[in-house]
Each structure stands twice: as structure tokens, then as C-alpha cells.
Design an enzyme around this catalytic site. Structure first.
Site, PDB file in Angstrom:
ATOM      1  N   SER A 129       1.274  -0.872  -0.265  1.00 17.31           N
ATOM      2  CA  SER A 129       0.245   0.157  -0.269  1.00 17.31           C
ATOM      3  C   SER A 129       1.117   0.748  -0.195  1.00 17.31           C
ATOM      4  O   SER A 129       1.877   1.310   0.805  1.00 17.31           O
ATOM      5  CB  SER A 129      -0.572   0.202   1.521  1.00 17.31           C
ATOM      6  OG  SER A 129      -1.453   1.398   1.354  1.00 17.31           O
ATOM      7  N   GLU A 131      -0.097   3.637   2.204  1.00 19.50           N
ATOM      8  CA  GLU A 131      -0.394   4.121   3.158  1.00 19.50           C
ATOM      9  C   GLU A 131       1.336   4.049   3.987  1.00 19.50           C
ATOM     10  O   GLU A 131       2.292   4.625   4.586  1.00 19.50           O
ATOM     11  CB  GLU A 131      -0.854   3.572   3.789  1.00 19.50           C
ATOM     12  CG  GLU A 131      -2.473   3.506   3.611  1.00 19.50           C
ATOM     13  CD  GLU A 131      -2.696   5.586   3.920  1.00 19.50           C
ATOM     14  OE1 GLU A 131      -2.509   5.705   5.179  1.00 19.50           O
ATOM     15  OE2 GLU A 131      -3.799   6.437   3.454  1.00 19.50           O
ATOM     16  N   TYR A 153      -1.513  -0.109   9.975  1.00 21.83           N
ATOM     17  CA  TYR A 153      -1.596  -0.508   9.384  1.00 21.83           C
ATOM     18  C   TYR A 153      -0.612  -0.441   8.220  1.00 21.83           C
ATOM     19  O   TYR A 153      -0.318  -1.471   7.372  1.00 21.83           O
ATOM     20  CB  TYR A 153      -2.843   0.214   8.812  1.00 21.83           C
ATOM     21  CG  TYR A 153      -3.281  -0.384   6.551  1.00 21.83           C
ATOM     22  CD1 TYR A 153      -3.849  -1.569   6.916  1.00 21.83           C
ATOM     23  CD2 TYR A 153      -3.050   0.552   6.089  1.00 21.83           C
ATOM     24  CE1 TYR A 153      -3.907  -1.568   5.440  1.00 21.83           C
ATOM     25  CE2 TYR A 153      -3.169   0.466   4.774  1.00 21.83           C
ATOM     26  CZ  TYR A 153      -4.194  -0.748   4.636  1.00 21.83           C
ATOM     27  OH  TYR A 153      -3.747  -1.311   3.242  1.00 21.83           O
TER      28      TYR A 153
HETATM   29  P1  NDP Z   1     -11.121  -5.013   1.263  1.00 23.85           P
HETATM   30  O1  NDP Z   1     -11.513  -4.413   3.107  1.00 23.85           O
HETATM   31  O2  NDP Z   1     -12.228  -4.749   0.928  1.00 23.85           O
HETATM   32  O3  NDP Z   1     -11.009  -6.039   1.590  1.00 23.85           O
HETATM   33  C1  NDP Z   1     -10.541  -7.169   2.284  1.00 23.85           C
HETATM   34  C2  NDP Z   1     -10.509  -9.000   2.288  1.00 23.85           C
HETATM   35  O4  NDP Z   1      -9.697  -8.804   3.428  1.00 23.85           O
HETATM   36  C3  NDP Z   1     -12.364  -9.253   2.529  1.00 23.85           C
HETATM   37  O5  NDP Z   1     -12.226 -10.416   1.823  1.00 23.85           O
HETATM   38  C4  NDP Z   1     -12.344  -9.747   4.100  1.00 23.85           C
HETATM   39  O6  NDP Z   1     -12.808 -10.802   4.567  1.00 23.85           O
HETATM   40  C5  NDP Z   1     -10.623 -10.679   4.120  1.00 23.85           C
HETATM   41  N1  NDP Z   1     -10.004 -11.172   5.510  1.00 23.85           N
HETATM   42  C6  NDP Z   1      -9.847  -9.794   6.678  1.00 23.85           C
HETATM   43  N2  NDP Z   1      -9.015 -10.781   7.611  1.00 23.85           N
HETATM   44  C7  NDP Z   1      -9.419 -12.241   7.231  1.00 23.85           C
HETATM   45  C8  NDP Z   1      -8.305 -13.044   7.474  1.00 23.85           C
HETATM   46  N3  NDP Z   1      -7.810 -12.763   8.952  1.00 23.85           N
HETATM   47  N4  NDP Z   1      -8.452 -13.748   6.845  1.00 23.85           N
HETATM   48  C9  NDP Z   1      -8.955 -14.216   5.732  1.00 23.85           C
HETATM   49  N5  NDP Z   1      -9.153 -13.067   5.347  1.00 23.85           N
HETATM   50  C10 NDP Z   1      -9.666 -12.032   5.811  1.00 23.85           C
HETATM   51  O7  NDP Z   1     -10.304  -4.636   0.472  1.00 23.85           O
HETATM   52  P2  NDP Z   1      -9.534  -3.867  -0.482  1.00 23.85           P
HETATM   53  O8  NDP Z   1     -10.586  -5.383  -1.749  1.00 23.85           O
HETATM   54  O9  NDP Z   1      -9.543  -2.665  -0.769  1.00 23.85           O
HETATM   55  O10 NDP Z   1      -7.812  -4.196  -0.847  1.00 23.85           O
HETATM   56  C11 NDP Z   1      -7.693  -5.708  -0.864  1.00 23.85           C
HETATM   57  C12 NDP Z   1      -6.172  -5.818  -0.671  1.00 23.85           C
HETATM   58  O11 NDP Z   1      -5.169  -4.107  -0.862  1.00 23.85           O
HETATM   59  C13 NDP Z   1      -5.908  -5.484   0.818  1.00 23.85           C
HETATM   60  O12 NDP Z   1      -4.795  -6.161   1.540  1.00 23.85           O
HETATM   61  C14 NDP Z   1      -5.646  -3.352   1.047  1.00 23.85           C
HETATM   62  O13 NDP Z   1      -5.096  -3.198   2.129  1.00 23.85           O
HETATM   63  C15 NDP Z   1      -5.005  -3.664  -0.195  1.00 23.85           C
HETATM   64  N6  NDP Z   1      -4.588  -1.765  -0.758  1.00 23.85           N
HETATM   65  C16 NDP Z   1      -5.883  -1.747  -0.982  1.00 23.85           C
HETATM   66  C17 NDP Z   1      -5.772  -0.742  -0.888  1.00 23.85           C
HETATM   67  C18 NDP Z   1      -7.496   0.672  -1.578  1.00 23.85           C
HETATM   68  O14 NDP Z   1      -7.378   1.608  -1.914  1.00 23.85           O
HETATM   69  N7  NDP Z   1      -8.507  -0.430  -1.752  1.00 23.85           N
HETATM   70  C19 NDP Z   1      -4.698   0.117  -1.769  1.00 23.85           C
HETATM   71  C20 NDP Z   1      -3.437   0.037  -1.152  1.00 23.85           C
HETATM   72  C21 NDP Z   1      -3.556  -2.117  -0.627  1.00 23.85           C
HETATM   73  P3  NDP Z   1     -13.674 -10.749   5.228  1.00 23.85           P
HETATM   74  O15 NDP Z   1     -15.424  -9.823   3.844  1.00 23.85           O
HETATM   75  O16 NDP Z   1     -14.259 -11.678   5.857  1.00 23.85           O
HETATM   76  O17 NDP Z   1     -13.519  -9.299   5.761  1.00 23.85           O
HETATM   77  P1  GDP Z   2      -7.044   5.253   3.422  1.00 20.91           P
HETATM   78  O1  GDP Z   2      -6.356   6.848   2.599  1.00 20.91           O
HETATM   79  O2  GDP Z   2      -6.302   3.883   3.321  1.00 20.91           O
HETATM   80  O3  GDP Z   2      -6.863   6.154   5.150  1.00 20.91           O
HETATM   81  O4  GDP Z   2      -8.663   5.785   3.467  1.00 20.91           O
HETATM   82  P2  GDP Z   2      -9.663   6.331   3.567  1.00 20.91           P
HETATM   83  O5  GDP Z   2      -9.991   6.392   2.324  1.00 20.91           O
HETATM   84  O6  GDP Z   2     -10.265   5.499   4.937  1.00 20.91           O
HETATM   85  O7  GDP Z   2      -9.026   7.907   4.114  1.00 20.91           O
HETATM   86  C1  GDP Z   2      -8.850   8.868   3.130  1.00 20.91           C
HETATM   87  C2  GDP Z   2      -7.987  10.654   3.644  1.00 20.91           C
HETATM   88  O8  GDP Z   2      -9.697  10.771   3.693  1.00 20.91           O
HETATM   89  C3  GDP Z   2      -7.488  10.098   4.792  1.00 20.91           C
HETATM   90  O9  GDP Z   2      -6.760  10.985   4.674  1.00 20.91           O
HETATM   91  C4  GDP Z   2      -8.817  11.126   5.548  1.00 20.91           C
HETATM   92  O10 GDP Z   2      -8.324  11.347   6.718  1.00 20.91           O
HETATM   93  C5  GDP Z   2      -9.796  11.564   5.537  1.00 20.91           C
HETATM   94  N1  GDP Z   2     -11.056  11.887   5.429  1.00 20.91           N
HETATM   95  C6  GDP Z   2     -11.264  12.542   6.047  1.00 20.91           C
HETATM   96  N2  GDP Z   2     -13.048  12.507   6.253  1.00 20.91           N
HETATM   97  C7  GDP Z   2     -12.769  11.325   6.258  1.00 20.91           C
HETATM   98  C8  GDP Z   2     -13.944  10.450   6.709  1.00 20.91           C
HETATM   99  O11 GDP Z   2     -15.081  10.737   7.116  1.00 20.91           O
HETATM  100  N3  GDP Z   2     -13.831   8.703   6.431  1.00 20.91           N
HETATM  101  C9  GDP Z   2     -12.688   8.298   6.217  1.00 20.91           C
HETATM  102  N4  GDP Z   2     -12.689   7.156   5.654  1.00 20.91           N
HETATM  103  N5  GDP Z   2     -11.234   9.390   5.603  1.00 20.91           N
HETATM  104  C10 GDP Z   2     -11.814  10.600   5.848  1.00 20.91           C
END
Ligand code: NDP
Ligand code: GDP
Length: 325
Positions: A129, A131, A153
């Protein structure tokens, strides 16, 4: 030639669902790891939305259970393993730092170990990520920009990233780390800022809500579409050599600008509806992220195809349709 098998952890999440859909169109056998839940059917909501639940094979497993992961890999012998599972919400990571370290950090080592022991020729993708850049050390972040994590995270993701690099260097595993910047879609979780905003804009438009309570509107993100980003994951595993890649659009905008796009799409002025509440601020903020995707373009031939504006409008339209039902 035999169809390839892909194993996806996190298949029930946003990226897992889009990746599964894309791999199915390429003829893959898709196997997904799901956590056991007491509510039947809840976990497959995103797969249902894409209409692919019946086309994937779901197997019980958890990132915390290395024995179970090893058994799954032994049984299915995947050609490609996509590790997308994580505790993925930054804000929750301050409330549950240990769980986040275990799932988002140690969980990666568990999957890598299972691959190394049971199927060392499988190709491995780690969902790293942006992040990890946190307090940015360079205006545009690339694969060589130093990391400075700002949340539990991001600390856990850094462990997963370096474990991936280390398994590649130590055991010759074909392991890639995709450093993906924020990517969103109609399938994004409601707790993330884009979806929170598009959902609120839709509900306010339909008369089902009258305000949107927000945190830091000045934060800037490089937002792309999840559908574009899963293509980059797959491309990384099709190369001759494993490597790490930044996946981003190369443009950053404030939360405020993103909110404006959502509200204007439904003909509303956000200033009339947005209220700021400290509860949504974070103990340490990542003020700005801006990716440099030059390597992904050069080596993978990948580019983001969807603009932030197009994506936000698509999300608002999907939320309008959901709430109108
Ligand atoms: P989501 O939160 O939508 O999905 C996370 C998935 O992980 C879900 O299927 C969840 O299952 C599963 N999960 C959580 N804990 C466990 C566990 N203990 N064992 C098995 N499965 C588990 O995330 P995204 O699809 O948005 O992101 C995918 C990946 O990419 C993540 O690792 C995220 O951190 C990373 N990422 C995402 C970004 C983004 O902007 N979306 C940016 C950079 C990285 P359940 O449905 O049961 O909760
Ligand atoms: P992140 O970049 O993985 O933390 O993705 P988020 O979508 O959770 O947040 C993106 C940015 O939006 C961060 O800088 C947050 O502080 C900002 N933000 C501002 N208001 C909110 C809110 O109400 N919810 C979330 N999730 N983020 C917010």
C-alpha cells in the site's frame, strides 16, 4: 494447455471480487479463501453484485491459520497466489493494532510460508500500500522512495512488503509486491472516504439523509479505479522476473475536491450539507499521496484508464440505484 488456477485471499473484498471477475474472463480456475461467518451469504455480496459467485470455488481459511493455508495450497496447487486479505481500514488499525499486525503483517508471512512449503513454483502477489510512504519523503513516490509509515496499518503493510522481497531473495520465490495507491469503486467498503461520500450524496439526493459528517477535508490522495488496478496485479505475475511496482494515476486531489465532484453530479452544493467532526480525524494523518507509475507503464504497459471524476460519478450512480430500490 491446461487452464491456470489462481488462489485469491480476500476474494470477498473489493479487489478480490474484481480480480476474480477478470481472471474468469481469462479462463482461470478461481479459488477464493473465505473466513467462516455465522451469516450465510453475507460474505459473497460483492461477488453476487458482479454475478460471479457461482463461477468461483470458495474454501474456508484464515490468514492467521498457516496450517489451513498450507492445506489449501497443497490441495489446489495454484499457479498464482494473490494475497489480498487484510485488516484494510487505516482508522481501525489504531483501535485494533495487534489484530492488524497479525492479519496484515504476519498473515503475509503465513501465506508465503504455505507457498514455500507446498508449492514453491507458484507465483505470489502481495497487496502492498501507498500508506507505507506515510510522511512522504519525496513529492512523487516511486519504488525507490523511502517509507515512513504513519499508522499501525502501514507498519503492518511494511512488514508484508519486506517479507515478500525477502522470500524472493532468500528462497527464489516468484514474489511481487504491488504498491497500490488508493483505488475505489462501487464495491468499496462504506467506511472509506470515497464511498462514504458517494453514498451520502445519493441518500441526500433521494431525501433519505440530510448531512454528511466528515474528517480532514484537506488530505490529498491519488485515487484510481479498482477495475484498472487488478489488471496491474495480474500483469506483474506474467513477467519473466518478479519485481515491485507502484500502481497509481500520477494525479492527487483533496478530499474536498472529490466531495465536490460527487455532490455536483446530483446537482447539490456540498457546503450546505457537510459538517466536520473531530471524531473522523486520525491520531497521525497521511497528508498527501502522489504516485509515480512510470515503471508500471514502462515494464507492464499499464496505465490507469479511469479518471477520479469518472469513477466518483459511477459510484454515485451505483449508490443512487441501490438506495432507490
Ligand atoms: P477489503 O477490505 O475490501 O477486503 C479485505 C479482504 O480481506 C476481505 O475479503 C476480508 O474478508 C479479508 N480478510 C480480512 N481478514 C482476514 C483474515 N484474517 N483471513 C482471511 N481473510 C481476511 O480490501 P480491498 O479489496 O480494498 O483491498 C485489497 C488489499 O489491498 C488489502 O490487503 C488492502 O489492504 C490492500 N490495499 C488496498 C488499497 C485500496 O485503496 N483499496 C490500496 C493499497 C492496498 P471479509 O469479507 O470476511 O471481511
Ligand atoms: P486511506 O488513505 O487508506 O486512509 O483511505 P480512506 O478513504 O479511509 O481515507 C482517505 C483520506 O480521507 C484520509 O486522509 C482521511 O483522513 C480522509 N478523511 C476525511 N474524512 C474522512 C471520513 O469521514 N472517513 C474516512 N475514511 N476518511 C476521511
Amino acid at each position: 494447455m491446461k487452464n491456470k488456477t489462481a488462489l485469491i485471499t480476500g476474494i470477498t473484498g473489493q479487489d478480490g471480487a474484481y480480480l476474480a471477475q477478470m481472471l474468469l474472463t481469462k479462463g482461470y480456475r478461481v479459488v477464493g479463501v473465505v473466513r467462516r461467518l455465522s451469516h450465510f451469504g453475507v460474505a459473497t455480496q460483492r461477488l453476487d453484485w458482479l454475478g460471479i459467485t457461482d463461477q468461483v470455488e470458495l474454501v474456508d481459511g484464515d490468514l492467521l491459520d498457516v496450517g489451513g493455508l498450507a492445506r489449501i495450497i497443497r490441495e489446489y496447487k495454484p499457479d498464482e497466489v494473490y494475497n489480498l486479505a487484510a485488516q484494510s481500514f487505516v482508522k481501525t488499525s489504531w483501535a485494533q493494532p495487534t489484530l492488524t499486525a497479525q492479519v496484515t503483517g504476519v498473515g503475509v508471512v503465513n501465506v508465503l510460508e504455505a507457498v514455500r512449503l507446498e508449492s514453491p513454483d507458484a507465483r505470489f502477489y502481495q497487496a502492498s500500500s501507498s500508506e507505507m510512504y506515510g510522511l512522504i519523503q519525496e513529492e512523487k513516490q516511486s519504488e525507490v522512495t523511502p517509507f515512513y509509515p504513519r499508522s499501525p496499518y502501514a507498519v503492518a503493510k511494511l512488514m508484508g512488503h519486506w517479507a515478500t522481497v525477502n522470500y524472493r531473495e532468500s528462497f527464489d520465490i516468484f514474489a511481487c509486491s504491488g504498491i497500490l495507491f488508493n483505488h475505489e469503486s462501487p464495491l468499496r467498503g462504506l467506511e472509506f472516504v470515497t464511498r462514504k461520500v458517494t453514498d451520502a450524496a445519493a441518500r441526500i439526493k433521494l431525501g433519505q439523509a440530510n448531512e454528511l459528517v466528515m474528517g480532514n477535508m484537506d488530505a490529498k490522495r491519488d485515487w484510481g479505479h479498482a477495475r484498472d488496478y487488478v489488471r496491474a496485479m495480474w500483469l506483474m505475475l506474467q513477467q519473466d522476473k518478479p519485481d515491485d511496482y507502484v500502481v497509481a494515476t500520477g494525479r492527487t486531489v483533496t478530499v474536498r475536491e472529490m466531495v465536490k465532484v460527487a455532490f455536483e453530479h446530483v446537482g447539490l452544493n456540498p457546503e450546505e450539507y457537510v459538517r466536520i467532526d473531530q471524531a473522523f480525524f486520525r491520531p497521525a494523518e497521511v497528508d498527501v499521496l502522489l504516485g509515480n507509475p512510470a515503471k508500471a507503464k514502462r515494464v507492464l504497459g499499464w496505465e490507469a484508464e479511469t479518471t477520479m471524476e469518472e469513477m466518483i460519478r459511477e459510484m454515485v450512480d451505483a449508490d443512487l440505484a441501490r438506495h432507490a430500490r
